[in-house]
Design a protein around this motif. Structure first.
Motif, PDB file in Angstrom:
ATOM      1  N   THR A   1       0.842  -1.195   0.000  1.00 53.50           N
ATOM      2  CA  THR A   1       0.000   0.000   0.000  1.00 53.50           C
ATOM      3  C   THR A   1       0.878   1.247   0.000  1.00 53.50           C
ATOM      4  O   THR A   1       0.604   2.226  -0.711  1.00 53.50           O
ATOM      5  CB  THR A   1      -0.937   0.004   1.214  1.00 53.50           C
ATOM      6  N   ALA A   2       1.964   1.198   0.790  1.00 54.53           N
ATOM      7  CA  ALA A   2       2.896   2.331   0.809  1.00 54.53           C
ATOM      8  C   ALA A   2       3.554   2.519  -0.550  1.00 54.53           C
ATOM      9  O   ALA A   2       3.716   3.647  -1.028  1.00 54.53           O
ATOM     10  CB  ALA A   2       3.952   2.119   1.888  1.00 54.53           C
ATOM     11  N   PHE A   3       3.934   1.399  -1.198  1.00 47.11           N
ATOM     12  CA  PHE A   3       4.537   1.490  -2.521  1.00 47.11           C
ATOM     13  C   PHE A   3       3.573   2.123  -3.525  1.00 47.11           C
ATOM     14  O   PHE A   3       3.971   2.912  -4.383  1.00 47.11           O
ATOM     15  CB  PHE A   3       4.924   0.095  -3.026  1.00 47.11           C
ATOM     16  N   LEU A   4       2.280   1.755  -3.423  1.00 46.08           N
ATOM     17  CA  LEU A   4       1.298   2.212  -4.403  1.00 46.08           C
ATOM     18  C   LEU A   4       0.803   3.626  -4.113  1.00 46.08           C
ATOM     19  O   LEU A   4       0.608   4.422  -5.028  1.00 46.08           O
ATOM     20  CB  LEU A   4       0.104   1.240  -4.428  1.00 46.08           C
ATOM     21  N   VAL A   5       0.578   3.933  -2.830  1.00 46.92           N
ATOM     22  CA  VAL A   5      -0.014   5.214  -2.457  1.00 46.92           C
ATOM     23  C   VAL A   5       1.047   6.301  -2.302  1.00 46.92           C
ATOM     24  O   VAL A   5       0.799   7.469  -2.598  1.00 46.92           O
ATOM     25  CB  VAL A   5      -0.827   5.070  -1.157  1.00 46.92           C
ATOM     26  N   GLY A   6       2.235   5.914  -1.845  1.00 51.22           N
ATOM     27  CA  GLY A   6       3.270   6.896  -1.550  1.00 51.22           C
ATOM     28  C   GLY A   6       3.630   7.815  -2.705  1.00 51.22           C
ATOM     29  O   GLY A   6       3.581   9.049  -2.555  1.00 51.22           O
ATOM     30  N   PRO A   7       3.979   7.291  -3.871  1.00 55.59           N
ATOM     31  CA  PRO A   7       4.388   8.163  -4.971  1.00 55.59           C
ATOM     32  C   PRO A   7       3.336   9.197  -5.380  1.00 55.59           C
ATOM     33  O   PRO A   7       3.675  10.378  -5.553  1.00 55.59           O
ATOM     34  CB  PRO A   7       4.692   7.174  -6.104  1.00 55.59           C
ATOM     35  N   PRO A   8       2.035   8.824  -5.523  1.00 52.50           N
ATOM     36  CA  PRO A   8       1.054   9.866  -5.847  1.00 52.50           C
ATOM     37  C   PRO A   8       0.931  10.941  -4.765  1.00 52.50           C
ATOM     38  O   PRO A   8       0.762  12.129  -5.081  1.00 52.50           O
ATOM     39  CB  PRO A   8      -0.260   9.091  -5.992  1.00 52.50           C
ATOM     40  N   VAL A   9       1.019  10.541  -3.493  1.00 47.62           N
ATOM     41  CA  VAL A   9       0.936  11.521  -2.403  1.00 47.62           C
ATOM     42  C   VAL A   9       2.104  12.498  -2.486  1.00 47.62           C
ATOM     43  O   VAL A   9       1.929  13.715  -2.337  1.00 47.62           O
ATOM     44  CB  VAL A   9       0.916  10.804  -1.035  1.00 47.62           C
TER      45      VAL A   9
END
Length: 405
Positions: A359-367
């Motif tokens: 989830t961090a890998f997927l959500v982190g970059p857009p944030v």
């Protein structure tokens, strides 16, 4: 054959087989990523549509993470890894056919969903099996296993770049890689022993579905496991954000060329691999908690240098420290989650922290991208620093259950 009757040679063969599985996962992912520009051009789609394709893969990955424990409970990790790597191969072929033969984004999306499912599921299985091999051998191996994933990504990216330079069609390239993944998986899996837990499952009546589901969900009530999840969240966020934004931050934040940005990212990836290769002996010498605390401190120092460096060369130093500091969080989190005497709970626990990490890998970059739009990309990375600090504070949760000698 159970893990208690294995010779040293068989233990090492088991370890090497898991190294191969980790590398195959890395090779497959890098093969797809390397041809993404060609897929986009061949399909004639825009950036938003590419995002939808990637979402299909991400959704498949999350479903694979959730499905891995019941698959392992039914057929075991050994057969499970072959099954889901077979799905990875099918997905690669589907991506290629949808790109070059059918030229249909929907087919590519289906291929990516299957591909993502296989990779998400094998991630849990190879980490559970890797942790079992680590315990049987009595040495810290998980960081080195994740280093083999990194080696696989380097190999897959190199082959993909060569295929692109030679104008090899996407379908031909990915079909060849699919065969490589499937054949190598069948060869490697011969050296993975059938675990004692699998033998017990053969002789024990299966629990009703409701009870199995309750067991899988029950791990989320484990406070220690949630603290391990915080470690995974912070370190995975640090790694994922660097993968997507470090080069751009170097270019935009320090007014450097694209080539310099690429070199900075290269410094990060090489340092990450070095940290994982060297991590095992360091963990064996000092233990998980001191190493995680030191790693978090090193990552914080690296981020501070990268964000506030008065000169670009210091940002390169910061990138190296950032990578070294975040290199062990993911593999150590996996080892800590799997550190339980019940193999069936081990799979559910690894699945839970893997979901948090991915989830961090997927959500982190857009944030980071949204924050960077408002405050500048370098200042946006302060969020990464805060999460790494939280990971360091949560590090006692990763303490070994068995006392260290």
């Amino acid at each position: 054959m159970t893990t208690t009757t294995l010779t040293l040679r068989q233990l090492h063969a088991w370890r090497n087989a898991i190294f191969v599985i980790f590398a195959l996962s890395g090779v497959s992912i890098a093969s797809w990523v390397a041809r993404l520009p060609a897929v986009r051009d061949q399909l004639g789609i825009d950036t938003a549509q590419v995002g939808l394709l990637i979402f299909a893969m991400s959704a498949g990955s999350v479903i694979g993470l959730i499905a891995a424990p019941p698959i392992m409970a039914r057929i075991g990790a050994r057969a499970g890894m072959v099954l889901v790597l077979g799905l990875v191969s099918v997905g690669l072929v589907g991506i290629g056919l949808g790109t070059d033969t059918l030229v249909t984004p929907a087919v590519v999306a289906i291929g990516l969903a299957v591909f993502g499912f296989g990779n998400g599921a094998v991630d849990v299985m190879m980490n559970v099996e890797g942790a079992a091999a680590e315990r049987a051998i009595g040495k810290t191996l998980m960081p080195l296993m994740h280093a083999f994933f990194s080696f696989g990504t380097v190999a897959g990216a190199g082959i993909g770049a060569l295929a692109s330079a030679l104008s090899v069609p996407v379908v031909a390239h990915l079909a060849v890689m699919a065969v490589v993944v499937l054949v190598a998986a069948f060869v490697a899996i011969r050296f993975v022993p059938k675990g004692a837990e699998a033998a017990e499952l053969d002789d024990t009546p299966k629990k009703p579905l409701r009870e199995r589901l309750a067991d899988s969900l029950g791990v989320w009530r484990d406070v220690r496991l949630l603290a391990i999840g915080i470690i995974m969240l912070g370190m995975a966020f640090a790694e994922g954000s660097a993968n997507d934004w470090l080069a751009i931050a170097m270019v935009d934040g320090y007014d450097q060329s694209n080539t310099t940005g690429a070199i900075a990212f290269g410094v990060f990836t090489v340092s990450m691999t070095i940290g994982r290769v060297a991590g095992g002996p360091v963990l064996d010498r000092f233990g998980r908690v001191p190493v995680l605390r030191g790693s978090a401190g090193l990552a914080v120092l690296g981020l501070l240098l990268f964000i506030f460096a008065p000169a670009p060369w210091l940002a390169f130093v910061g990138a190296a420290f950032w990578a070294l500091g975040s290199s062990l969080g993911f593999p150590v989190g996996m080892s800590a989650a799997a550190d339980t005497p019940d193999p069936q709970r081990s799979a559910a626990r690894v699945s839970a922290v893997a979901i948090i990490g991915y989830t961090a890998f997927l959500v982190g970059p857009p944030v980071i991208g949204l924050l960077g739009h408002e405050f500048g990309i370098l200042h946006a990375l302060l969020l990464v620093l805060v999460l790494v600090l939280l990971a360091g504070l949560a590090s006692p949760a990763a303490r070994e259950r068995a006392p260290r000698p």
